[in-house]
Design a protein around this motif. Structure first.
Motif, mmCIF file in Angstrom:
data_model
loop_
_atom_site.group_PDB
_atom_site.id
_atom_site.type_symbol
_atom_site.label_atom_id
_atom_site.label_comp_id
_atom_site.label_asym_id
_atom_site.label_seq_id
_atom_site.Cartn_x
_atom_site.Cartn_y
_atom_site.Cartn_z
ATOM 1 N N HIS A 75 -26.005 -7.726 27.420
ATOM 2 C CA HIS A 75 -27.160 -6.768 28.278
ATOM 3 C C HIS A 75 -26.320 -5.362 28.436
ATOM 4 O O HIS A 75 -27.074 -4.497 28.141
ATOM 5 N N GLU A 76 -25.214 -5.601 29.284
ATOM 6 C CA GLU A 76 -24.499 -4.304 29.336
ATOM 7 C C GLU A 76 -24.094 -3.719 28.217
ATOM 8 O O GLU A 76 -24.263 -2.491 28.071
ATOM 9 N N HIS A 108 -27.007 -1.468 26.986
ATOM 10 C CA HIS A 108 -27.247 -0.216 27.557
ATOM 11 C C HIS A 108 -26.416 0.886 26.842
ATOM 12 O O HIS A 108 -27.083 2.311 27.083
ATOM 13 N N GLU A 158 -34.432 -0.795 31.593
ATOM 14 C CA GLU A 158 -33.962 -2.184 31.495
ATOM 15 C C GLU A 158 -34.994 -3.025 30.466
ATOM 16 O O GLU A 158 -34.548 -4.213 30.066
ATOM 17 N N THR A 187 -33.510 -2.608 27.027
ATOM 18 C CA THR A 187 -32.309 -3.324 27.078
ATOM 19 C C THR A 187 -32.261 -4.855 27.058
ATOM 20 O O THR A 187 -31.613 -5.596 26.200
ATOM 21 N N TYR A 223 -37.702 -5.290 33.691
ATOM 22 C CA TYR A 223 -36.870 -5.959 32.954
ATOM 23 C C TYR A 223 -37.883 -6.877 31.848
ATOM 24 O O TYR A 223 -37.980 -6.664 30.931
HETATM 25 ZN ZN ZN Z 1 -29.673 -3.366 32.899
#
Ligand code: ZN
Ligand code: BES
Length: 584
Positions: free
Chosen positions: A285-286, A289, A308, A311, A373
């Motif tokens: 996930h990170e 980004h 989000e 992502t 999200y």
């Molecule tokens: Zn995030």
């Protein structure tokens, strides 16, 4: 004076900052940064320049020759902080602000040695998203503006400073050390980040190393050892990686998030160290980004879903490529479940469950939820299904290319999407995701063989045989799907058979504890109490405190536990839990 971001005093008719030169001395005794920052503007212009600040003690504002410039610090406003207005004389492009931060700076957490793994040294870290950078540096704190920066941090020699930037060098001129960093790629201010502590590093690949306190380094290195393969998969999906390095920093347990996508140096909660790599989706996930969020950035917190939602979509594409569609479908089902819970929480404020929000007078921290999200993810899945994967992949690449190093609004996104995928938004009823509350009836649901099997076993006590190939995601989903009136005896039977109270996977453990506390299964209370003293990640604190607080029997216990541990939690987490415990 057009203010385009409801969370910044930035006036878009004023010149923008091009770069920062920041010097700060880290004072662990007073919990302050003694600092100065030089702002270089994109163009010279006479008149007022408005900067965002929060709890800063402004000592002086001077020009490049050291001549004082007139300034006014307005009284603080609860969400935005204090506007610092500097009067710029004609022709000025550079100004320096001398100041110090407050021990209560909302972006900083100062940890005592006992709050670290090693127990010997203090630790300091920043967490600037969404609007906390202004408590560290006076600046134009809106993601519409991107800045490059140089930084020099002065700190005790025994410690190491790391920054979400390129390392330049370290000098040790006295009893203190100075570490120099430089960030050549322009970033929105919320991505400014640093940490100071007893830190060591281990190489993971040509572009990655992991930082951690020495005591945690080996376990962090083995948990994240596959990061380079992940980076290559991500590049094959979304294009070349633009940030040179992808390093990881294992944070102390009070870090309030699972991960934070600080460029070149992702911050990760130590709760990911499960020992079996089962929680590396947070790293995916990170990493994702790096394209969606850090390259292509939401123009304000009102468009947070663009960061989000995209992502999460990208994270699950990486996961699908690495672990297969079955595992990705389990994550999608877990996401769906968390979306339902979030929407239930917002039942009194349904307008906050539309993707495009209106946040004038609302603190982004107060409305943080899984909605941007998971509802964002669902919208993109629906579009992908409608357009077909090849066309949608092409669209994604073009989106990243078009808006790289820029910020955009939901409205910009709609215009772009209508141009590139004409008619698709209409066909999936995009309007109902973007502007209406709740989950659209037509939203896609994940399907897979393992999900079907799980559904069959929902609410039962399965045999050892039935579960012998389950991954932690299956266990978690099984627990998330337990009916809320599952009797205590069933929970005891489940625990005796599968040892949930002893689980070392924090996701599984928290899903279990929530279900078990609802049924007042006593061993869960003791485990929850211990866990709440060890971990400060909000994703876990909130459901646990909420569950305790909603039970008549446990309500006073929730207050007592919070009183005992509040000091250890990050200020943002503390505020969130106070909100929960104040509910009727
Ligand atoms: Zn995030
Ligand atoms: N950028 C967020 C964390 C964040 C959001 C911090 C808003 C402050 C304000 C980060 O990328 C994130 O979403 N983390 C998740 C990871 C999960 C979705 C895999 C988390 O912390 O749980």
């Amino acid at each position: 004076m057009p203010r385009l971001d409801p969370h910044s005093y930035n006036d878009s008719t004023q010149p923008e900052t091009e770069s920062l030169d920041w010097k700060a001395r880290v004072d662990f005794r007073t919990h302050r940064l003694h600092a100065e920052v030089t702002l270089t503007l994109k163009e010279a212009s006479a008149g007022p320049l408005d900067l965002d600040t929060r709890d800063l003690d402004i000592r002086a504002v001077v020009d490049a020759q050291g001549k004082p410039l007139p300034f006014h610090l307005a009284p603080p406003e609860p969400i935005l902080g204090s506007r610092l207005r500097v009067e710029l004389p004609a022709g000025l492009r550079q100004l320096t602000v001398r100041y110090r931060t407050s021990p209560q700076a909302s972006a900083l957490q100062w940890l005592t040695p006992s709050q670290t793994a090693g127990g010997q040294h203090p630790f300091l870290f920043s967490q600037c998203q969404a609007i906390h950078a202004r408590s560290v540096i006076p600046l134009q704190d809106t993601p519409r503006i991107r800045i490059r920066y140089k930084a020099a941090l002065t700190l005790p020699k025994a410690l190491k400073a790391v920054m979400a930037a390129g390392f330049v060098h370290r000098e040790e001129p006295s009893v203190e050390a100075v570490e120099h960093y430089e960030m050549p790629q322009p970033i929105p201010p919320y991505l400014l980040a640093f940490a100071v502590g007893s830190l060591a590093a281990k190489e993971l690949g040509p572009r990655s190393r992991v930082w951690a306190e020495p005591e945690l380094l080996e376990s962090a290195a083995s948990e994240f050892e596959d990061v380079d393969a992940m980076l290559r998969v991500a590049e094959s999906l979304f294009g070349a990686y633009d940030w040179e390095r992808f390093d990881l920093l294992t944070m102390p347990p009070s870090f309030p998030y699972g991960g934070m996508e600080n460029p070149r140096l992702t911050f990760l909660t130590p709760t990911l160290l499960a020992g079996d790599k089962s929680l590396v989706n947070v790293v995916a996930h990170e990493l994702a980004h790096s394209w969606t969020g850090n390259l292509v950035t939401n123009a304000s917190a009102e468009h947070f879903w663009l960061n989000e939602g995209f992502t999460v979509f990208a994270e699950r594409r990486i996961l699908e490529a690495l672990e297969g569609p079955e595992e990705a479908a389990l994550h999608a089902a877990l996401g769906r479940r968390s979306l339902e819970t979030a929407i239930e929480h917002f039942r009194a404020h349904p307008h906050l469950t539309a993707l495009r929000t209106h946040l004038t007078g609302i603190d982004p921290d107060d409305v943080f939820s899984q909605v941007p999200y998971e509802k964002g993810y669902l919208l993109l899945c629906a579009m992908e299904a409608m357009a077909g994967r090849p066309a949608f992949d092409k669209y994604l690449r073009k989106y990243i290319d078009t808006f790289r190093f820029k910020a955009l609004t939901t409205e910009d996104w709609v215009a772009f999407t209508e141009r590139e995928l004409p008619g698709v938004l209409g066909k999936v009823n995009g309007e109902s995701y973007l502007h209406q509350p709740g989950i659209p009836a037509s939203a896609p649901s994940p399907r897979s063989r393992r999900l079907e099997e799980l559904q069959r076993l929902m609410g039962t006590v399965p045999s050892q045989e039935a579960v012998k190939e389950w991954t932690p995601s299956e266990w978690q989903l099984f627990l998330e799907w337990l009916p809320s009136d599952t009797p205590r005896d069933t929970l005891r039977e489940l625990d005796e058979r599968f040892q949930f109270t002893k689980s070392t996977n924090s996701e599984v453990l928290v899903s279990w504890l929530v279900a078990a506390l609802r049924a007042q299964y006593a061993p869960a209370l003791e485990r929850a109490e211990a866990f709440l003293g060890e971990v400060g990640r909000m994703k876990y604190l909130k459901p646990l405190y909420s569950t305790l607080h909603s039970s008549k029997e446990y309500r006073s216990k929730a207050r007592a536990i919070f009183q005992r541990y509040a000091e250890r939690y990050h200020p943002i987490a503390r505020q969130g839990i106070e909100g929960i415990l104040a509910r009727a």
